[in-house]
Write a protein that holds these residues in place. Structure first.
Motif, PDB file in Angstrom:
ATOM      1  N   ILE A 165      15.444  16.333 109.837  1.00  0.00           N
ATOM      2  CA  ILE A 165      15.100  17.873 108.968  1.00  0.00           C
ATOM      3  C   ILE A 165      14.849  18.138 108.303  1.00  0.00           C
ATOM      4  O   ILE A 165      15.518  18.152 106.529  1.00  0.00           O
ATOM      5  CB  ILE A 165      15.801  18.809 109.432  1.00  0.00           C
ATOM      6  N   SER A 166      13.446  17.831 107.196  1.00  0.00           N
ATOM      7  CA  SER A 166      12.860  18.207 105.790  1.00  0.00           C
ATOM      8  C   SER A 166      13.687  16.558 105.040  1.00  0.00           C
ATOM      9  O   SER A 166      14.237  16.833 103.837  1.00  0.00           O
ATOM     10  CB  SER A 166      13.283  18.975 105.164  1.00  0.00           C
ATOM     11  N   THR A 210      16.336  15.163 105.263  1.00  0.00           N
ATOM     12  CA  THR A 210      17.812  14.218 106.114  1.00  0.00           C
ATOM     13  C   THR A 210      17.939  14.663 107.341  1.00  0.00           C
ATOM     14  O   THR A 210      17.607  15.561 108.323  1.00  0.00           O
ATOM     15  CB  THR A 210      18.434  15.875 105.325  1.00  0.00           C
ATOM     16  N   VAL A 254      21.368  19.499 104.434  1.00  0.00           N
ATOM     17  CA  VAL A 254      19.838  19.943 104.703  1.00  0.00           C
ATOM     18  C   VAL A 254      19.350  20.767 104.006  1.00  0.00           C
ATOM     19  O   VAL A 254      18.103  21.344 103.509  1.00  0.00           O
ATOM     20  CB  VAL A 254      19.816  20.938 106.096  1.00  0.00           C
ATOM     21  N   HIS A 255      19.753  22.412 103.637  1.00  0.00           N
ATOM     22  CA  HIS A 255      20.143  22.986 103.008  1.00  0.00           C
ATOM     23  C   HIS A 255      19.582  22.539 101.326  1.00  0.00           C
ATOM     24  O   HIS A 255      19.356  23.927  99.993  1.00  0.00           O
ATOM     25  CB  HIS A 255      20.330  24.759 102.947  1.00  0.00           C
ATOM     26  N   GLN A 256      20.266  21.268 100.931  1.00  0.00           N
ATOM     27  CA  GLN A 256      20.047  20.803  99.780  1.00  0.00           C
ATOM     28  C   GLN A 256      21.536  21.778  98.136  1.00  0.00           C
ATOM     29  O   GLN A 256      21.014  21.995  97.890  1.00  0.00           O
ATOM     30  CB  GLN A 256      18.735  20.354  99.141  1.00  0.00           C
ATOM     31  N   LEU A 298      13.321  27.105 100.346  1.00  0.00           N
ATOM     32  CA  LEU A 298      13.338  26.257 100.939  1.00  0.00           C
ATOM     33  C   LEU A 298      14.045  26.688 101.478  1.00  0.00           C
ATOM     34  O   LEU A 298      13.766  26.476 102.909  1.00  0.00           O
ATOM     35  CB  LEU A 298      14.377  25.561  99.635  1.00  0.00           C
ATOM     36  N   GLU A 349      12.182  28.017 104.799  1.00  0.00           N
ATOM     37  CA  GLU A 349      11.152  26.685 105.489  1.00  0.00           C
ATOM     38  C   GLU A 349      12.588  26.643 106.366  1.00  0.00           C
ATOM     39  O   GLU A 349      11.803  25.681 107.162  1.00  0.00           O
ATOM     40  CB  GLU A 349      10.689  25.661 103.944  1.00  0.00           C
ATOM     41  N   ILE A 350      13.853  25.659 105.936  1.00  0.00           N
ATOM     42  CA  ILE A 350      15.088  25.460 105.959  1.00  0.00           C
ATOM     43  C   ILE A 350      15.593  25.647 108.205  1.00  0.00           C
ATOM     44  O   ILE A 350      15.611  25.031 108.772  1.00  0.00           O
ATOM     45  CB  ILE A 350      15.823  24.752 105.306  1.00  0.00           C
ATOM     46  N   GLN A 351      15.419  26.824 107.577  1.00  0.00           N
ATOM     47  CA  GLN A 351      15.624  27.594 108.843  1.00  0.00           C
ATOM     48  C   GLN A 351      15.170  27.244 109.981  1.00  0.00           C
ATOM     49  O   GLN A 351      14.839  26.951 111.255  1.00  0.00           O
ATOM     50  CB  GLN A 351      15.834  29.077 108.145  1.00  0.00           C
ATOM     51  N   ARG A 363      13.279  24.979 110.541  1.00  0.00           N
ATOM     52  CA  ARG A 363      12.562  24.156 110.723  1.00  0.00           C
ATOM     53  C   ARG A 363      14.328  23.828 111.748  1.00  0.00           C
ATOM     54  O   ARG A 363      14.091  22.443 112.298  1.00  0.00           O
ATOM     55  CB  ARG A 363      12.694  23.195 110.449  1.00  0.00           C
ATOM     56  N   LEU A 364      14.925  24.142 111.484  1.00  0.00           N
ATOM     57  CA  LEU A 364      16.764  24.072 111.522  1.00  0.00           C
ATOM     58  C   LEU A 364      16.777  24.342 113.301  1.00  0.00           C
ATOM     59  O   LEU A 364      17.150  24.117 113.873  1.00  0.00           O
ATOM     60  CB  LEU A 364      18.108  24.305 110.894  1.00  0.00           C
TER      61      LEU A 364
END
Length: 290
Positions: A8-9, A11, A32-34, A99, A102-104, A106-107
């Motif tokens: 995911i992105s 990671t 994932v969320h850094q 970010l 975007e991560i939400q 994609r996850l």
């Protein structure tokens, strides 16, 4: 032993399944969320009363360590908390940077719901009438790859994703799997998927965020306007605009919901669900649910 993992992105995280649904650890949410390690865990503890066990999270006992070793996960003596999709959506309410948004997305599509998309393939492999085995296998493989791609690109409705993947398969292999196996899939439905009605002071991204909060809290249960009006209290989601502590604001909010009735918002669709003691009820359905 090789364990299944998903990227995911940039990671890579291990795929963990429990009680037939995908779950995730606090550590991997942070990765994932850094975010600094411990961020997701602190958010969970700070809002523990809002999380319901077996709905938003599972507490795994150390006695199940052998079962989870299959996923490459070690269960410490104190146990391990695993977060469900609904729990994840609650947990990241405070993650509002670009970010995080975007991560939400994609996850949710690339991890929590990826299994559901993968399970679509058997629906298209029950019959290969008129096809050679080699051509059918090639078409099915192309369809599977196309389906994953279109969902990762943001096509969230199941029916729309299936039709888009089928069109790609037809144009690249010459085989229309939907015509052969599920011709009814191409029949039109009355879902309103066009431009959303204009809601003053409310953006489409806020509406999508509101729908995610609604689903994480109530799922597909029928709820009152008042319950939804109070849902975003204490969050950064400005729906309804302003406070919701007067009858005037509740009526105004109810009118907003009426405008959105039948429209698709992100992965979901708002629908009226009748009345209870003369009070309007609402339901949130998956966008492709009839």
């Amino acid at each position: 032993m090789t364990h299944q993992a998903i990227e995911i992105s940039g990671t890579e995280i291990p795929v963990i399944e429990y009680r037939n649904e995908r779950v995730i650890t606090f550590k991997n949410i942070d990765r994932v969320h850094q975010r600094p390690e411990g961020t997701a865990s602190r958010n969970f503890k700070a809002n523990r009363t809002r999380f319901v066990q077996k709905k938003h999270f599972y507490l795994i006992d150390n006695a199940k360590k052998d079962e989870f070793r299959l996923f490459g996960i070690d269960i410490p003596p104190r146990g391990l908390t695993l977060i469900t999709e609904r729990g994840y959506l609650l947990l990241v309410k405070s993650f509002t940077d670009d970010l995080a948004w975007e991560i939400q997305e994609r996850l949710i599509d690339g991890y929590f719901r990826a299994k559901a998309y993968e399970q679509t393939r058997p629906e298209f492999s029950e019959s290969s009438s008129g096809l050679s085995g080699e051509l059918f296998d090639r078409s099915a493989d192309r369809f599977e790859k196309a389906l994953k791609t279109v969902t990762l690109m943001g096509i969230s409705g199941r029916r729309e994703a299936l039709l888009t993947a089928n069109r790609i398969t037809r144009e690249t292999t010459g085989v229309d799997l939907a015509d052969i196996i599920r011709p009814e899939l191409k029949k039109t439905t009355p879902l309103k998927t066009g431009i959303l009605p204009c809601i003053p002071s409310v953006t489409e991204s806020e509406l999508i965020r509101f729908a995610e909060l609604w689903h994480s809290e109530y799922g597909s249960r029928s709820v009152l306007t008042r319950q939804l009006c109070e849902l975003t209290e204490g969050t950064d989601v400005n729906i309804p605009p302003g406070r919701c502590d007067t009858r005037f604001h509740k009526i105004k909010f109810g009118k907003m919901l009426s405008k959105l009735d039948g429209h698709q918002i992100g992965h979901y669709r708002i629908t009226g669900a009748g009345k209870k003691r003369n009070l309007r009820l609402w339901r949130l359905k998956l966008a492709d649910e009839k």
